[in-house]
Design a protein around this motif. Structure first.
Motif, PDB file in Angstrom:
ATOM      1  N   UNK A 283     -21.377 -15.253  24.577  1.00 24.63           N
ATOM      2  CA  UNK A 283     -21.613 -13.891  24.095  1.00 24.63           C
ATOM      3  C   UNK A 283     -21.429 -13.800  22.581  1.00 24.63           C
ATOM      4  N   UNK A 284     -20.524 -14.608  22.042  1.00 28.71           N
ATOM      5  CA  UNK A 284     -20.310 -14.645  20.593  1.00 28.71           C
ATOM      6  C   UNK A 284     -21.316 -15.550  19.885  1.00 28.71           C
ATOM      7  N   UNK A 285     -22.270 -16.078  20.647  1.00 29.78           N
ATOM      8  CA  UNK A 285     -23.331 -16.952  20.122  1.00 29.78           C
ATOM      9  C   UNK A 285     -22.779 -18.212  19.464  1.00 29.78           C
ATOM     10  N   UNK A 286     -21.770 -18.793  20.112  1.00 31.23           N
ATOM     11  CA  UNK A 286     -21.178 -20.032  19.619  1.00 31.23           C
ATOM     12  C   UNK A 286     -21.812 -21.265  20.239  1.00 31.23           C
ATOM     13  N   UNK A 287     -22.719 -21.064  21.197  1.00 29.24           N
ATOM     14  CA  UNK A 287     -23.379 -22.198  21.818  1.00 29.24           C
ATOM     15  C   UNK A 287     -24.028 -21.813  23.132  1.00 29.24           C
ATOM     16  N   UNK A 288     -24.495 -22.823  23.852  1.00 33.98           N
ATOM     17  CA  UNK A 288     -25.226 -22.643  25.104  1.00 33.98           C
ATOM     18  C   UNK A 288     -24.370 -23.137  26.260  1.00 33.98           C
ATOM     19  N   UNK A 289     -24.200 -22.279  27.278  1.00 36.05           N
ATOM     20  CA  UNK A 289     -23.390 -22.669  28.420  1.00 36.05           C
ATOM     21  C   UNK A 289     -24.172 -22.895  29.696  1.00 36.05           C
ATOM     22  N   UNK A 290     -25.428 -22.491  29.718  1.00 40.51           N
ATOM     23  CA  UNK A 290     -26.266 -22.632  30.909  1.00 40.51           C
ATOM     24  C   UNK A 290     -26.766 -24.068  31.014  1.00 40.51           C
ATOM     25  N   UNK A 291     -26.379 -24.758  32.079  1.00 41.42           N
ATOM     26  CA  UNK A 291     -26.749 -26.175  32.249  1.00 41.42           C
ATOM     27  C   UNK A 291     -28.259 -26.366  32.228  1.00 41.42           C
ATOM     28  N   UNK A 292     -29.009 -25.351  32.648  1.00 37.21           N
ATOM     29  CA  UNK A 292     -30.472 -25.463  32.670  1.00 37.21           C
ATOM     30  C   UNK A 292     -31.058 -25.488  31.269  1.00 37.21           C
ATOM     31  N   UNK A 293     -30.283 -25.062  30.279  1.00 38.04           N
ATOM     32  CA  UNK A 293     -30.770 -25.012  28.896  1.00 38.04           C
ATOM     33  C   UNK A 293     -30.183 -26.122  28.027  1.00 38.04           C
ATOM     34  N   UNK A 294     -29.376 -26.992  28.643  1.00 43.95           N
ATOM     35  CA  UNK A 294     -28.777 -28.099  27.899  1.00 43.95           C
ATOM     36  C   UNK A 294     -29.564 -29.371  28.142  1.00 43.95           C
ATOM     37  N   UNK A 295     -30.095 -29.942  27.093  1.00 44.78           N
ATOM     38  CA  UNK A 295     -30.869 -31.194  27.208  1.00 44.78           C
ATOM     39  C   UNK A 295     -29.942 -32.382  26.909  1.00 44.78           C
ATOM     40  N   UNK A 296     -29.841 -33.293  27.835  1.00 43.81           N
ATOM     41  CA  UNK A 296     -28.987 -34.457  27.675  1.00 43.81           C
ATOM     42  C   UNK A 296     -29.863 -35.695  27.499  1.00 43.81           C
ATOM     43  N   UNK A 297     -29.622 -36.422  26.423  1.00 47.06           N
ATOM     44  CA  UNK A 297     -30.354 -37.671  26.177  1.00 47.06           C
ATOM     45  C   UNK A 297     -29.381 -38.825  26.260  1.00 47.06           C
TER      46      UNK A 297
END
Length: 299
Positions: A283-297
């Motif tokens: 909510x404070x826009x410090x990052x992304x918490x939704x696993x569907x939006x996290x790209x892991x390489x």
């Protein structure tokens, strides 16, 4: 890892491969200089209270230091730090700092900045070392002052957090480590999950912390899924990984999922912690918490 002890040469090779992949640069010097400038004062925030085995491992920090030095940073512009000097000493960071000629510092020993603080309505039970300890009056105990080390000296943060469980925060990750390591009067936030979930993201969002965040590296050489700040290797699994991102929410969220998966594999009940901490961080826009939006390489 060999019997839960890192192999420094292999860890250094992992660090080199990771920073190249993260930055997309052709050389290691270019990669590190894309993260920090050579005139920056770079603070390497470690988690030392858990010791050299379960906390941030000195071999990982050494690999970062070697990369920064090779990129042209002067040794005196690199500071290994945590909240307490005693923890740094026990975890082996005095020897590490001496080996490379870099600085070692503790947030508490540096003192607290009068003008930079986080204020919360929750009244603190002040202890020796807190700036307002022993003072009386209205409003005393409602502020957590930022260390002078963080407010006045360090210009860029590199957070190095272990993949280790925390009973209230879920993971002793980048949020918990950097936020509560930077300020005094923190016992009031460790009393309930709700207090922690509100305060930690708001402290992390302070400009002297979040605006100066250069990189987060999760030391996932070992995943310790029980024990919190104590070394409990019978509740630990070697993962042999380092994870890189500028997004602390994403890294801590991935760590939470990993900890839960390891507990399930070991037949241990799911942990109860404050998931609102990470929701508030989003909510404070410090990052992304939704696993569907996290790209892991994987590299």
């Amino acid at each position: 890892m060999e019997a839960f002890v890192p192999r420094p040469a292999i860890v250094r090779a992992m660090m080199d491969r990771g920073i190249l992949a993260y930055s997309g640069k052709a050389t290691l010097a270019e990669a590190w200089r894309s993260v920090v400038k050579t005139n920056d004062v770079v603070g390497l925030k470690v988690a030392s209270a858990s010791g050299r085995t379960s906390g941030t491992r000195p071999a990982v920090v050494a690999a970062v230091i070697e990369g920064l030095l090779a990129a042209g940073l002067p040794p005196r512009n690199i500071i290994i730090w945590d909240k307490q000097l005693a923890d740094l000493r026990i975890a082996g960071y005095y020897e590490l700092a001496a080996r490379y000629g870099v600085r070692l510092a503790a947030a508490a020993a540096a003192g607290w900045d009068d003008q930079t603080y986080y204020e919360n309505s929750l009244l603190g039970n002040l202890v020796w070392g807190d700036k307002e300890f022993g003072q009386k009056g209205d409003g005393i105990g409602r502020k957590s002052f930022v260390s002078k080390l963080v407010a006045r000296e360090i210009t860029r943060h590199i957070s190095l957090a272990p993949l280790m469980n925390h009973n209230l925060a879920g993971v002793a990750g980048h949020f918990h480590s950097l936020a509560l390591g930077s300020v005094d009067n923190t016992l009031r936030f460790e009393s309930t999950p709700r207090a922690l979930a509100e305060a930690v993201p708001e402290i992390f969002a302070l400009p002297v912390i979040y605006d100066r965040l250069a990189l987060c590296i999760t030391d996932a050489l070992i995943c310790q899924y029980q024990g919190e700040h104590l070394t409990r290797l019978h509740y630990a699994t070697p993962l042999n990984q380092l994870r890189f991102s500028k997004d602390p929410v994403a890294l801590d969220s991935l760590s939470l999922a990993e900890l839960e998966a390891q507990r399930k594999k070991a037949g241990i009940p799911s942990a109860k912690f404050a998931p609102e901490l990470y929701k508030n961080a989003v909510l404070l826009e410090l990052g992304v918490g939704d696993a569907r939006q996290i790209r892991v390489e994987m590299k």
